[in-house]
Write an enzyme that holds these catalytic residues in place. Structure first.
Site, short mmCIF file in Angstrom:
data_model
loop_
_atom_site.label_atom_id
_atom_site.label_comp_id
_atom_site.label_asym_id
_atom_site.label_seq_id
_atom_site.Cartn_x
_atom_site.Cartn_y
_atom_site.Cartn_z
N TYR A 57 44.42 29.71 41.13
CA TYR A 57 44.80 30.77 41.88
C TYR A 57 43.56 31.48 42.28
O TYR A 57 42.86 31.87 41.51
CB TYR A 57 45.87 31.55 40.94
CG TYR A 57 46.16 32.99 41.74
CD1 TYR A 57 47.17 32.88 42.59
CD2 TYR A 57 45.72 34.25 41.17
CE1 TYR A 57 47.71 34.14 43.30
CE2 TYR A 57 46.12 35.35 41.90
CZ TYR A 57 47.05 35.50 42.84
OH TYR A 57 47.46 36.55 43.21
N ASP A 93 35.00 30.28 41.66
CA ASP A 93 35.69 31.48 41.51
C ASP A 93 35.52 32.03 40.14
O ASP A 93 36.13 31.32 39.54
CB ASP A 93 37.33 31.26 42.07
CG ASP A 93 37.93 32.64 41.77
OD1 ASP A 93 37.53 33.62 40.98
OD2 ASP A 93 39.15 32.52 42.30
N LYS A 120 37.39 41.37 37.87
CA LYS A 120 37.69 41.87 36.43
C LYS A 120 36.45 42.47 35.67
O LYS A 120 36.37 43.58 35.75
CB LYS A 120 38.14 40.43 35.84
CG LYS A 120 39.40 39.85 36.45
CD LYS A 120 40.20 39.16 35.87
CE LYS A 120 41.36 38.30 36.38
NZ LYS A 120 42.48 38.95 36.74
#
Ligand code: HOZ
Length: 432
Positions: A146, A241, A269
């Site tokens: 994702y 990613d 994050k």
């Protein structure tokens, strides 16, 4: 034991009247596991408290950012002090270069970085940049990975999409995903075939080097090396990613841990220390295509926001000065994962435990779990039962089989023992 949920239930009902599903991101809903989602009013270290006063050991950590625990003093001080000088200007501030410098210091291939406000923006922009650089249209992503909710990436995606069983989002015209090739993770043959079929047409391969969004799934030995070699051979870009893994698996993320240098890296994050930050970066040759230097346009009113930069910088500075944290995280994560595995075995419950550093998943399947095909064989009903007993015993896990759990530097031996005891109780109640 059972929890009091009266206040959380009221808050959920109120939120549902105004916010779809009562949540501002679908992964927070408890649709896949059942029960009442706690409404959180406070966090400190490894614990969070809900509106009914229930105390939980937190293994979500805001889905990854809270590596230093909740309300870490160094982060709180940095945010307060930045806020005193104003919260947003829409003009450059010194804090942006401060964060850029420390992030770039962690990634040898990165010379320039652009800050955005979310992981979705980071991956979407990195893909646009890869297409601008290579002048090619196709992109490769992997099933169960994702990369945020940009149209072209909502193809066989993990995270909430997998949890809710939405194969491809409504509202995304077919034409918008016609250049997205979704391949099985950890399958080098499939990648070779795709590159043969679409020779010199693939702009980039984007991958979570350790997947967190179908649960935790590590790369097979040699797989990341193969990704690097195949992309290099075809002159396609390799995008890691590292929104989840950056500064989590090592200061330099998965690329440091596995010694692979991608062309572009996306982050989020931890680099925001709990405030909204994303970023993409790479060598000058590619990054200089980004406007205003070059023709690839990307922008944002709150990009480089001073509070977010301050929180991120305080977090990364702390990590840089305390690199022993990574050993501590590894040790404590190993203890909790193997402790739960041991009580499962005693109770005759079959689990497949995947872990890399402080990211892990207890899959309710014999495994091995190496990609979406095997992850999706998990017994999600059994996971739901486990989740609810854990929650009732003060253990807050991601409410989905297909999300990695995270721990932080403030998790203690006592937290681990409480987790193992709760799991023992959950397995004792499990139908065998
Ligand atoms: N990557 C995060 C969890 N898989 C996303 C969190 C969210 O969607 O809210």
């Amino acid at each position: 034991m059972g929890r009091v949920v009266e206040q959380s239930r009221k808050l959920q009902k109120r939120a549902e009247q105004m916010i779809p599903g009562g949540v501002n991101s679908p992964v927070r809903a408890f649709r896949a596991v059942g029960g009442d989602p706690p409404f959180i009013v406070r966090g400190q270290g490894s614990h969070i408290w809900d509106a009914d006063g229930n105390d939980y050991v937190d293994y979500i950590g805001s889905w990854g950012p809270m590596i230093l625990g909740h309300a870490a003093p160094t982060v709180v001080e940095a945010v307060i002090s930045a806020a005193r000088n104003g919260t947003s200007f829409g003009a450059s501030t010194p804090a942006e270069a401060d964060l850029a410098e420390i992030v770039i210091s962690a990634f040898p291939q990165m010379q320039k970085i652009r800050f955005v406000s979310s992981g979705t923006e980071a991956t979407m922009s990195a893909i646009r940049l890869a297409r601008a650089y290579t002048k090619r249209k196709y992109i490769v992503k992997f099933e169960g990975c994702y990369h945020g909710h940009a149209d072209a990436l909502l193809v066989k995606a993990g995270s909430g999409v997998a949890t809710l069983g939405i194969p491809g989002s409504a509202g995304v015209p077919e034409e918008f995903t016609q250049f997205t090739l979704a391949l099985p993770f950890n399958d080098t043959d499939a990648l070779e075939k795709a590159f043969k079929k679409f020779r010199h047409q693939i702009a980039c391969v984007i991958v979570e080097p350790v997947v967190g969004n179908m649960g935790c799934v590590p790369p097979a030995r040699g797989y990341l090396e193969a990704l690097r070699a195949i992309t290099e051979h075809d002159k396609a870009l390799l995008i890691f990613d590292e929104v989840m893994t950056g500064f989590r698996l090592a200061f330099g993320g998965a690329q440091e841990l596995y010694a692979i240098r991608p062309d572009l890296t996306t982050l989020g994050k931890i680099i925001g220390g709990g405030l909204p930050v994303g970023a993409y970066g790479g060598p000058n040759e590619i990054m200089d295509l980004v406007a205003p230097l070059g023709p690839m346009y990307q922008a944002g009113t709150l990009s480089g926001n001073p509070l977010a930069m301050a929180a991120g910088h305080a977090t990364l500075r702390y990590l840089k000065e305390h690199k022993d944290i990574y050993n501590k995280l590894d040790k404590i994560a190993a203890e909790v994962v193997s402790g739960v595995a041991a009580v499962a075995k005693e109770a005759g419950v079959t689990l497949c435990c995947n872990r890399v550093g402080s990211m892990f998943t207890w899959f309710f399947t014999p495994g091995p779990v190496t990609g979406w095909d095997s992850a999706s064989k998990s017994d999600t009903e059994a996971f739901g039962r486990f989740f609810r007993v854990m929650l009732d015993n003060g253990i807050y896990l991601p409410p989905s089989q297909y999300e990695a759990a995270f721990l932080g530097a403030t998790h203690t031996e006592q937290d681990v023992q409480q987790t193992i005891a709760a799991a023992k109780q959950a397995f004792a109640l499990a139908p065998v």
